[in-house]
Design an enzyme around this catalytic site. Structure first.
Site, PDB file in Angstrom:
ATOM      1  CB  SER A  12      -0.892   0.014   1.238  1.00 19.50           C
ATOM      2  OG  SER A  12      -1.452   1.306   1.410  1.00 19.50           O
ATOM      3  CG  HIS A  37      -3.985  -1.697  -1.838  1.00 19.83           C
ATOM      4  ND1 HIS A  37      -5.050  -2.455  -2.277  1.00 19.83           N
ATOM      5  CD2 HIS A  37      -4.464  -0.961  -0.805  1.00 19.83           C
ATOM      6  CE1 HIS A  37      -6.117  -2.200  -1.520  1.00 19.83           C
ATOM      7  NE2 HIS A  37      -5.787  -1.275  -0.628  1.00 19.83           N
ATOM      8  CG  ASP A  39      -5.235   1.879   1.208  1.00 19.58           C
ATOM      9  OD1 ASP A  39      -6.220   1.146   1.029  1.00 19.58           O
ATOM     10  OD2 ASP A  39      -4.157   1.460   1.666  1.00 19.58           O
ATOM     11  CG  MET A  41      -8.407   6.625   3.069  1.00 18.04           C
ATOM     12  SD  MET A  41      -7.538   6.542   4.653  1.00 18.04           S
ATOM     13  CE  MET A  41      -6.684   4.966   4.460  1.00 18.04           C
ATOM     14  CG  HIS A  70      -9.566  -0.122  -0.561  1.00 17.55           C
ATOM     15  ND1 HIS A  70      -9.024  -0.505   0.654  1.00 17.55           N
ATOM     16  CD2 HIS A  70     -10.909  -0.103  -0.373  1.00 17.55           C
ATOM     17  CE1 HIS A  70     -10.000  -0.704   1.531  1.00 17.55           C
ATOM     18  NE2 HIS A  70     -11.152  -0.465   0.929  1.00 17.55           N
ATOM     19  CG  MET A  72     -11.385   2.757   2.351  1.00 13.66           C
ATOM     20  SD  MET A  72      -9.946   2.620   3.413  1.00 13.66           S
ATOM     21  CE  MET A  72      -8.652   2.703   2.171  1.00 13.66           C
ATOM     22  CG  MET A 141     -11.881  -3.184   5.213  1.00 11.88           C
ATOM     23  SD  MET A 141     -10.416  -2.630   4.301  1.00 11.88           S
ATOM     24  CE  MET A 141      -9.583  -1.620   5.553  1.00 11.88           C
ATOM     25  CG  PHE A 147      -6.004   6.541  10.766  1.00 14.39           C
ATOM     26  CD1 PHE A 147      -5.458   7.792  10.525  1.00 14.39           C
ATOM     27  CD2 PHE A 147      -7.260   6.461  11.345  1.00 14.39           C
ATOM     28  CE1 PHE A 147      -6.146   8.938  10.867  1.00 14.39           C
ATOM     29  CE2 PHE A 147      -7.962   7.608  11.697  1.00 14.39           C
ATOM     30  CZ  PHE A 147      -7.401   8.856  11.454  1.00 14.39           C
ATOM     31  N   GLY A 148      -3.274   3.974   8.245  1.00 16.29           N
ATOM     32  CA  GLY A 148      -2.290   2.905   8.126  1.00 16.29           C
ATOM     33  C   GLY A 148      -1.716   2.579   9.500  1.00 16.29           C
ATOM     34  CG  ASP A 176      -6.476  -2.820   3.087  1.00 13.28           C
ATOM     35  OD1 ASP A 176      -5.440  -2.572   3.742  1.00 13.28           O
ATOM     36  OD2 ASP A 176      -7.025  -1.983   2.355  1.00 13.28           O
ATOM     37  N   GLY A 177      -5.035  -4.625   6.046  1.00 16.93           N
ATOM     38  CA  GLY A 177      -4.906  -4.098   7.393  1.00 16.93           C
ATOM     39  C   GLY A 177      -4.106  -4.987   8.329  1.00 16.93           C
ATOM     40  CB  SER A 199       4.005   0.028   8.305  1.00 13.44           C
ATOM     41  OG  SER A 199       2.865  -0.619   8.817  1.00 13.44           O
TER      42      SER A 199
END
Length: 225
Positions: A12, A37, A39, A41, A70, A72, A141, A147-148, A176-177, A199
């Site tokens: 990500s 990926h 993200d 938001m 993705h 969101m 999810m 948030f990452g 994811d997550g 991360s």
């Protein structure tokens, strides 16, 4: 893009260097990433704002493989065309983002992208049961989106349910997550084949020192082997 259920690692870019996205995408692919990926938001559906279609369009030439976008965001439908035109291979919308997810998925496929549907941790697998013949990907999810760097919420049972529901349909199950070498095998063994990691991939590396990206990707892959 032919379907296969082999394990794919999708870093990500939420965890990448925002001032250097193009080079980061190239570096992480060169180090073994299968997908990239993105993200998206909106500060409304989730409590954070990231990037839009123009960012996707800017990084697309730097991505050789799959760009996995993705969303969101809510509403979703007014933005589908722009993300498709930006070069997204997959566009994923949340089942919770609006009342007409069926129409949203039709619009994604109509715009020429593969259609994904995402489920927040509190949303059961059954929420997508009537949608499986019109999706290419289900994103589970394993954190609350926004948030990452959050801790993994164990959704192994939900993944196993989805895998059974999907049967032999050509549908990816994406996680994811909170994906790390410790958590990845749980969901991979339950039937997931696309692992989004932020991360856990980008930590410790940089464009000028990309080798840690490869080590991190290999660590996740080896843990699932």
């Amino acid at each position: 893009m032919s379907f296969d259920r082999s394990l794919k690692i999708a870093p990500s870019i939420l965890s990448a260097d925002f001032a250097n996205f193009g080079a980061e995408c190239e570096a992480v692919e060169a180090q073994g990433a299968d997908w990239v990926h993105v993200d998206v938001m909106d500060g409304h559906f989730v409590p954070n704002i990231t990037f839009g279609p123009s960012t996707c369009k800017a990084i697309r030439p730097h991505i050789k493989g799959v760009m996995d976008v993705h969303l969101m965001i809510a509403p979703v439908d007014p933005y589908i065309e722009a993300f498709a035109e930006s070069g997204a291979d997959f566009i994923t919308a949340h089942v919770e983002a609006g009342p007409h997810i069926h129409r949203t998925l039709q619009a994604i496929r109509g715009a020429g992208a593969k259609a994904g549907v995402a489920l927040n941790p509190a949303t059961p697998a059954s929420a997508v049961e009537e949608l499986l013949d019109m999706v290419d990907l289900v994103c589970v999810m394993t954190v609350n989106p926004g948030f990452g760097g959050q801790s993994f919420i164990d959704m192994t049972a939900k993944v196993a349910k989805l895998r059974a529901m999907i049967g032999d349909r050509p549908i990816h199950i994406e996680i994811d997550g909170g994906v790390t070498p410790a958590t990845a095998p749980l969901v991979a063994n339950a039937g997931a084949d696309v692992l989004v990691a932020g991360s856990a991939v980008f930590g410790g590396g940089s464009v000028s020192n990309p080798a840690p990206y490869g080590e991190n990707i290999r660590a996740i892959r080896d843990a699932c082997a």
